[in-house]
Design a protein around this motif. Structure first.
Motif, PDB file in Angstrom:
ATOM      1  N   UNK A   4      14.646  13.939 -29.782  1.00  0.00           N
ATOM      2  CA  UNK A   4      14.236  14.822 -28.587  1.00  0.00           C
ATOM      3  C   UNK A   4      15.460  14.983 -27.799  1.00  0.00           C
ATOM      4  N   UNK A   7      17.280  18.125 -29.235  1.00  0.00           N
ATOM      5  CA  UNK A   7      16.448  19.202 -28.720  1.00  0.00           C
ATOM      6  C   UNK A   7      16.482  19.401 -27.289  1.00  0.00           C
ATOM      7  N   UNK A  11      17.918  22.767 -24.948  1.00  0.00           N
ATOM      8  CA  UNK A  11      17.247  23.586 -23.930  1.00  0.00           C
ATOM      9  C   UNK A  11      17.924  23.925 -22.908  1.00  0.00           C
ATOM     10  N   UNK A  41      16.217  34.687 -25.834  1.00  0.00           N
ATOM     11  CA  UNK A  41      16.345  33.187 -26.384  1.00  0.00           C
ATOM     12  C   UNK A  41      15.800  33.428 -27.712  1.00  0.00           C
ATOM     13  N   UNK A 242      13.015  20.423 -16.321  1.00  0.00           N
ATOM     14  CA  UNK A 242      11.800  19.780 -17.498  1.00  0.00           C
ATOM     15  C   UNK A 242      12.809  19.169 -18.662  1.00  0.00           C
ATOM     16  N   UNK A 243      13.672  20.151 -19.267  1.00  0.00           N
ATOM     17  CA  UNK A 243      14.311  19.528 -20.449  1.00  0.00           C
ATOM     18  C   UNK A 243      15.069  18.157 -20.108  1.00  0.00           C
TER      19      UNK A 243
ATOM     20  N   UNK B  20       9.572  14.768 -30.634  1.00  0.00           N
ATOM     21  CA  UNK B  20      10.476  15.744 -30.897  1.00  0.00           C
ATOM     22  C   UNK B  20       9.628  17.205 -30.951  1.00  0.00           C
ATOM     23  N   UNK B  21       8.366  17.225 -31.405  1.00  0.00           N
ATOM     24  CA  UNK B  21       7.857  18.461 -31.407  1.00  0.00           C
ATOM     25  C   UNK B  21       7.638  18.956 -30.066  1.00  0.00           C
ATOM     26  N   UNK B  23       9.295  17.874 -27.343  1.00  0.00           N
ATOM     27  CA  UNK B  23      10.532  18.477 -27.058  1.00  0.00           C
ATOM     28  C   UNK B  23      11.050  19.846 -27.158  1.00  0.00           C
ATOM     29  N   UNK B  24      10.803  20.222 -28.417  1.00  0.00           N
ATOM     30  CA  UNK B  24      11.061  21.653 -28.969  1.00  0.00           C
ATOM     31  C   UNK B  24      10.118  22.619 -28.269  1.00  0.00           C
ATOM     32  N   UNK B  26       8.891  22.201 -25.314  1.00  0.00           N
ATOM     33  CA  UNK B  26       9.686  22.351 -23.797  1.00  0.00           C
ATOM     34  C   UNK B  26      10.996  23.269 -23.729  1.00  0.00           C
ATOM     35  N   UNK B  27      11.834  22.856 -24.819  1.00  0.00           N
ATOM     36  CA  UNK B  27      13.129  23.579 -25.071  1.00  0.00           C
ATOM     37  C   UNK B  27      12.835  25.131 -24.934  1.00  0.00           C
ATOM     38  N   UNK B  28      11.631  25.664 -25.496  1.00  0.00           N
ATOM     39  CA  UNK B  28      11.295  27.239 -25.706  1.00  0.00           C
ATOM     40  C   UNK B  28      10.504  27.561 -24.698  1.00  0.00           C
ATOM     41  N   UNK B  29      10.520  26.975 -23.531  1.00  0.00           N
ATOM     42  CA  UNK B  29       9.469  27.520 -22.384  1.00  0.00           C
ATOM     43  C   UNK B  29       9.850  28.865 -21.797  1.00  0.00           C
ATOM     44  N   UNK B  30      11.153  29.175 -22.368  1.00  0.00           N
ATOM     45  CA  UNK B  30      11.455  30.523 -21.729  1.00  0.00           C
ATOM     46  C   UNK B  30      11.804  31.456 -22.749  1.00  0.00           C
ATOM     47  N   UNK B  31      11.195  30.977 -23.939  1.00  0.00           N
ATOM     48  CA  UNK B  31      11.609  32.086 -25.319  1.00  0.00           C
ATOM     49  C   UNK B  31      10.383  33.161 -25.451  1.00  0.00           C
ATOM     50  N   UNK B  34       7.201  33.038 -28.005  1.00  0.00           N
ATOM     51  CA  UNK B  34       7.277  31.712 -28.770  1.00  0.00           C
ATOM     52  C   UNK B  34       5.824  30.947 -28.803  1.00  0.00           C
ATOM     53  N   UNK B 210       3.957  23.977 -19.567  1.00  0.00           N
ATOM     54  CA  UNK B 210       4.878  23.134 -19.009  1.00  0.00           C
ATOM     55  C   UNK B 210       4.530  21.902 -18.624  1.00  0.00           C
TER      56      UNK B 210
END
Lengths: 261, 248
Positions: A4, A7, A11, A41, A242-243, B20-21, B23-24, B26-31, B34, B210
């Motif tokens: 994480x 990852x 972000x 993105x 958040x990230x 990790x899932x 986290x991924x 959240x990393x794509x919250x703006x993609x 997605x 989120x």
């Protein structure tokens, strides 16, 4: 280490880039002929940790696997070639393109750059140049004793000189168009260069072949929408926070295991 | 050695993968377009010629959240979003048909239509190629009409139609590039569905919630701590046992 962490790092990195794009757009909110950028993105590839349908033991199958995404990245920035507004000026050398098309500017190395900025000036020789002194292509030289300077809708440039009842035609401003203006390369100073992605420039007379008409005494405003950029800024900031929260959580988990085992 | 230590350890390891899932997501919250992934844990009993007293934990992502993301107005003719169910058919990096909801389209130098992640959009049979135009309009059902370059408004031409499909969601899964494909290996391309609707001038945002992801993050972190506590407790037990043996 904890996946994480990495990852969420992607972000934060992507949000960072997005903020730079927003900042650049906002910085150019008053730049004549500026076209805003949009960051795009994309989720990164997925790691298959466990294949769906694999054997968990001799007689048992895993019904669904485990795919872990590896984060996000900014795949491209796209220039948005929308037009939002025109402002009227009192400068005869100001021209705006109402429609598709670009002015051509001759660079010092002999290549041509393209611009939507029609804020022209005269240099000491009477040549029509842009704000950085680079000449318009095809070149137009205005006589010293000009009284009146007119740019027609089709790009025809006429001047009135003392003692001549008839206006004198000086030349013709031509425009170029691209199949994919989004593929042009921005090089700063309001200039763009053609690339493989934009396609070759197609030259033509303003008002014909889909090229826009020229409007004298007018400038094209920047197409940056302040409200939109502000909203982008807020969502970017929250996504960033958040990230970073995920990173903090992952770090606490590692800290906990270090202290307790 | 107490087996509880190993069981707690798998719990913690699998927990990290679940994290990790999330986290991924959240990393794509703006993609754009997605779709968030779910994570779930399942018990995996240890089978063999003995009494099945132990069950290890196993994390998996059983499905993807297919809820639509919010629609964001952009006003750009080349931005399209699918209203309700359905997918845009594209050619994946390996040349096979894939499905996506990424609707920020653009035109290549030879007129090919690409999605925002540079994949060619499929039309009726082949990838879409658009001739030079002054104005483009993408209709509700994916029909692309243009006013050819230099022509008047009476010369509107219908070019092609974006292939929109709507296969049952249980047949779909995410591939390693984040695109969607049919689960069944070698299943033929999906037929277009005339009922899928798209709106131009909008983009579909990410469907990651989120708040939900944050809550999962926190609860997974606490679960992890419980696993670690179990590991240290197993350690204490082993120590106590060793002490007893020493006395004896």
């Amino acid at each position: 280490m904890h996946p994480s962490l990495w990852i969420s790092k992607t972000g934060m990195h992507a949000q960072d880039k997005q903020l730079s794009v927003v900042a650049n757009n906002l910085a150019n909110v008053a730049t004549v002929g500026f076209k805003r950028d949009r960051a795009e993105f994309e989720d990164l590839f997925y790691q298959i940790q466990r294949q769906p349908g694999a054997q968990s033991s001799q007689d048992n199958q895993i019904p669904s696997g485990l795919q872990i995404g590896t984060g996000v990245r900014v795949v491209s920035t796209q220039k948005v070639f929308s037009t939002t507004g025109f402002q009227t000026t009192e400068q005869p050398l100001d021209a705006a393109i109402n429609g598709r098309g670009f002015f051509q500017i001759l660079l010092p190395d002999g290549t041509i750059a393209y611009t939507r900025n029609g804020q022209f000036h005269l240099n000491s020789d009477g040549d029509v140049v842009n704000g950085n002194g680079l000449p318009l292509e095809p070149g137009i030289t205005v006589p010293r004793d000009t009284i009146n300077f007119t740019i027609g809708e089709d790009g025809t440039v006429t001047v009135q000189t003392p003692g001549n009842a008839q206006p004198q035609q000086l030349g013709q401003i031509t425009l170029v168009d691209f199949v994919n203006p989004g593929g042009l390369q921005a090089v700063g100073s309001n200039l763009f260069l053609a690339t493989g992605a934009s396609g070759d420039p197609v030259e033509g007379t303003p008002g014909q072949d889909g090229l826009g008409f020229l409007k004298q005494y007018t400038l094209e405003s920047s197409n940056v929408s302040v409200v939109e950029e502000m909203v982008n800024m807020i969502t970017t900031q929250r996504a960033y926070e958040m990230n970073s929260k995920v990173i903090a959580t992952a770090d606490q988990m590692l800290q906990f295991v270090n202290q307790n085992v | 050695m107490d087996k509880a230590l190993y069981i707690a350890m798998t719990g913690a390891v699998q927990n990290m993968q679940a994290q990790a899932i999330r986290a991924n997501n959240l990393a794509n919250v703006n993609t754009t377009g997605f779709k968030a992934d779910f994570e779930q844990a399942r018990s995996m009993p240890v089978f063999g010629d003995f009494y099945p007293s132990r069950a290890y934990a196993l994390t998996e992502n059983p499905a993807t959240n297919y809820n639509p993301g919010w629609l964001q107005e952009t006003g750009n003719d080349f931005d399209v979003a699918i209203k309700g169910d359905g997918w845009i058919a594209v050619i994946g990096p390996d040349g096979t048909e894939r499905y996506t909801r990424i609707g920020n389209l653009s035109i290549g130098p030879n007129g090919q239509l690409y999605t925002g992640n540079n994949l060619q959009v499929l039309g009726e049979g082949a990838p879409i190629v658009i001739p030079e135009f002054d104005k483009i309009e993408i209709g509700l059902d994916g029909t692309i009409s243009i006013r050819p370059r230099g022509q008047g408004p009476q010369e509107l031409a219908q070019i092609d139609r974006i292939k929109l499909v709507n296969p049952p969601l249980e047949q779909l899964e995410k591939d390693e590039n984040g695109l969607f494909k049919l689960k069944e290996e070698g299943a033929g391309p999906v037929l277009p569905d005339a009922n899928v609707r798209m709106v131009s001038g909008f983009l579909e945002g990410s469907n990651v919630s989120a708040v939900e992801e944050m809550i999962h993050m926190l609860s997974l972190a606490r679960q992890y701590e419980v696993h670690v506590k179990m590991m240290s407790r197993a350690d204490e037990n082993a120590e106590a046992m060793a002490r007893i043996l020493q006395i004896g």
